[in-house]
Design an enzyme around this catalytic site. Structure first.
Site, PDB file in Angstrom:
ATOM      1  N   ARG A  29      -4.181  10.193   1.741  1.00 30.47           N
ATOM      2  CA  ARG A  29      -1.886  11.476   1.488  1.00 30.47           C
ATOM      3  C   ARG A  29      -1.608  11.801   0.529  1.00 30.47           C
ATOM      4  NH1 ARG A  29      -1.500  13.420   6.382  1.00 30.47           N
ATOM      5  NH2 ARG A  29       0.104  14.259   6.231  1.00 30.47           N
ATOM      6  N   LYS A  35       1.051  -1.320  -0.148  1.00 26.19           N
ATOM      7  CA  LYS A  35      -0.027  -0.174  -0.351  1.00 26.19           C
ATOM      8  C   LYS A  35       0.610   0.974   0.215  1.00 26.19           C
ATOM      9  CE  LYS A  35      -1.887   3.109   3.487  1.00 26.19           C
ATOM     10  NZ  LYS A  35      -0.338   2.977   3.890  1.00 26.19           N
ATOM     11  N   ASN A  36       2.039   1.285   0.401  1.00 27.94           N
ATOM     12  CA  ASN A  36       2.987   2.774   1.037  1.00 27.94           C
ATOM     13  C   ASN A  36       3.627   2.541  -0.593  1.00 27.94           C
ATOM     14  OD1 ASN A  36       1.369   2.973   2.629  1.00 27.94           O
ATOM     15  ND2 ASN A  36       2.979   2.964   4.330  1.00 27.94           N
ATOM     16  N   ASP A  86       3.868   0.719  12.004  1.00 31.30           N
ATOM     17  CA  ASP A  86       2.903   0.515  11.457  1.00 31.30           C
ATOM     18  C   ASP A  86       2.610  -1.215  12.135  1.00 31.30           C
ATOM     19  OD1 ASP A  86       1.857   2.884   9.255  1.00 31.30           O
ATOM     20  OD2 ASP A  86       3.833   2.158   8.838  1.00 31.30           O
ATOM     21  N   ARG A 139       0.357  15.267  11.801  1.00 32.62           N
ATOM     22  CA  ARG A 139       0.739  14.564  10.287  1.00 32.62           C
ATOM     23  C   ARG A 139       0.496  15.906   9.168  1.00 32.62           C
ATOM     24  NH1 ARG A 139      -1.553   9.236   8.231  1.00 32.62           N
ATOM     25  NH2 ARG A 139       0.310   9.399   7.097  1.00 32.62           N
ATOM     26  N   VAL A 150       7.616   7.816  16.133  1.00 31.42           N
ATOM     27  CA  VAL A 150       7.184   8.799  14.623  1.00 31.42           C
ATOM     28  C   VAL A 150       5.710   9.085  14.681  1.00 31.42           C
ATOM     29  CG1 VAL A 150       7.356   7.244  12.121  1.00 31.42           C
ATOM     30  CG2 VAL A 150       8.900   6.532  14.070  1.00 31.42           C
ATOM     31  N   CYS A 167      -4.224   8.391   8.160  1.00 34.21           N
ATOM     32  CA  CYS A 167      -4.448   8.163   8.969  1.00 34.21           C
ATOM     33  C   CYS A 167      -5.208   9.201  10.419  1.00 34.21           C
ATOM     34  CB  CYS A 167      -4.268   6.794   9.979  1.00 34.21           C
ATOM     35  SG  CYS A 167      -5.101   5.782   8.958  1.00 34.21           S
ATOM     36  N   ARG A 169      -9.348   0.475   3.226  1.00 32.42           N
ATOM     37  CA  ARG A 169      -8.252   1.232   2.757  1.00 32.42           C
ATOM     38  C   ARG A 169      -6.895   0.718   2.657  1.00 32.42           C
ATOM     39  NH1 ARG A 169      -5.864   5.687   6.036  1.00 32.42           N
ATOM     40  NH2 ARG A 169      -4.246   5.760   4.223  1.00 32.42           N
TER      41      ARG A 169
END
Ligand code: EPU
Length: 451
Positions: A98, A24-25, A312, A127, A334, A122, A420
């Site tokens: 994002r 996903k990233n 994550d 952020r 983080v 999220c 998502r």
């Protein structure tokens, strides 16, 4: 039938095999990279998740043709006719993800201007995107913020520059890469993020004709080129999803083979998994994760940028730590607010206390700022089914794990959010023997009345 509430009947081990696909990233960013090419790109191993749909929609608004290829999970993206999109149409995507912030560099190169809607993602901390706008200014863009979004203009070709990030941000590093590849001259980026998904994005860009060297000490050098072509690329597997299933196996005393999982991007996770008492076995096609019996062990854990323990991975692992004997310490460095999800676990019977101090040794950015970013998890705890409202993507999956590990039935609200980032998660859960059901609206109302 409501598709946003799930009834989970817990207490059974998850057992069997699931398949993961592209990360996903990485995937949405590789889709954005296609905007930089003169010809079509072919991206393989694309998961069917909402972040992909959002980016597909945004690319189409900008004239990119996106269609599926012959192979399952293949997208063909053709940017031959990139054009300005209608601001109102872009704005319809506000709050959805994002990723739109990463359209800045490619659109500035292709069109000389860009409009970026309000961002989503999220709610796990403030952020901000200050690093992104600062680096774009350094490349020569002008930026105007308006209530409905941000307008950017490049009056002339963007120029390579020297950048030092205040923190190795994943998104800001990607912003630099996607902008520097077509900028004039050399860009030197210091304090870059070097997550495996970033290295995979560098591979994508290199295939397109970019010149990028990944140096030591988080330094990346990019020599701008005049033109890029399309690429053909198979996205690296989703190591974050793989770890989520591993934690589900551990917390439910189960045994899950994650087809597609790879060792190298998961090394840090695998070490921690073993320290907690989990077992794993790696073969050419995937990794099997299981609970080998006996007691799980409490650990001290600190999240960090790669090659540290990925943030994550933290939320799913915390659920497994509620089953470990003794006191575990978790220091989240983080995001300042990624432990709020633990309140609901406590209501299910867990014992998790949050602290503002940096527990576990190393002070981080959040210690002096009164953020509850450290946790002490005391276990093992018997979890009981509860009423859960999903707060964010990983927290949401963690609630599913907790509900599956708990005795009795849990009602989990807001499950659509999990789409998502987790492909077909309900089918996968059923394949692993989970007892889940989508209740009718009347059944949901009844559960709420009796709760
Ligand atoms: N930060 C700033 N200013 C900026 C950018 C970041 O202060 O301009 C701070 C953030 O507030 C945060 C830290 O830097 O405290 C790290 O943020 P980063 O930019 O690295 O995160 P991101 O790019 O927004 C991506 C992933 C996240 C993952 C992080 C860290 C995507 C779409 N998201 O976010 O994934 O947690 O990197 O690895 O790639 C998830 O998958 O559930 C998820 C949240």
């Amino acid at each position: 039938m409501t598709d946003d509430v799930l009834l989970v009947h817990g207490g059974n081990p998850l057992e069997g095999e699931i398949q993961i696909r592209g990360a996903k990233n990485l995937v949405p960013k590789a889709m954005v990279a296609a905007l930089l090419g003169q010809g079509p790109s072919r991206l393989r191993n694309v998961p069917d998740i909402r972040d992909v749909k959002v980016v597909r929609g945004l690319l189409q608004l900008h004239g990119v043709t996106v269609r599926t290829g012959d192979e399952d999970g293949e997208l063909i993206l053709d940017p031959s006719h990139v054009e300005s999109a209608n601001v109102a149409d872009i704005d319809a995507h506000a709050g959805s993800s994002r990723i739109p912030i990463l359209f800045c560099g490619p659109l500035l190169h292709r069109l000389g201007h860009a409009f970026i809607p309000g961002l989503g993602g999220c709610d796990i901390g403030g952020r901000p995107v200050d690093f992104h706008f600062e680096v774009l200014r350094q490349f020569g863009a002008t930026i105007e913020k308006h209530p409905q979004g941000t307008y950017l203009v490049a009056a002339q070709r963007l120029r390579g520059t020297k950048i030092e990030l205040p923190y190795p941000s994943v998104g800001a590093t990607e912003q630099v890469l996607l902008t520097a590849v077509l900028a004039e001259g050399v860009t030197e980026l210091r304090n870059a993020a070097i997550e495996p998904e970033i290295v995979d994005l560098i591979c994508v860009l290199q295939k397109m004709g970019a010149i990028i060297s990944l140096g030591t000490d988080r330094t990346i050098l990019v020599t701008g080129v005049d033109e890029l072509d399309g690429y053909t690329h198979r996205a690296l597997p989703d190591r974050l999803e793989a770890a989520s299933w591993a934690c589900a196996a551990l917390a439910t005393k189960g045994d899950i083979y994650v087809r597609g999982a790879e060792q190298i991007p998961m090394m840090t996770f695998l070490n921690t998994f073993r320290k907690v008492g989990g077992a794993y076995e790696i073969d050419d096609a995937g990794i099997r994760f299981w609970h080998p019996g006996g007691e799980l062990k409490a650990i001290a854990l600190e999240t960090d940028v790669h090659p540290g323990f990925q943030t994550d991975w933290q939320q799913p692992l915390v659920v497994a730590l509620t089953q470990a004997a003794g006191l575990s310490i978790v220091h989240e460095t983080v995001y300042e607010s990624r432990l709020g999800f633990t309140g609901a676990l406590n209501q299910m019977g867990a014992h998790i206390q949050l602290y503002s101090e940096c527990l576990g040794g190393t002070p981080c950015r959040f210690g002096a700022r009164n953020f509850k970013h450290s946790a002490v998890v005391s276990g093992p705890s018997k979890l009981m089914g509860g009423e859960l409202v999903i707060p964010d993507l990983r927290g949401g999956f963690s609630y599913l794990i907790a509900a599956l590990a708990a005795e009795g039935t849990s009602t989990v609200h807001g499950i659509d959010l999990i789409n998502r980032g987790y492909e077909n998660f309900m089918d996968k859960l059923r394949d692993l023997g989970a007892h889940i059901e989508l209740p009718s609206a009347a059944e949901v109302a009844e559960v709420q009345l009796t709760a």
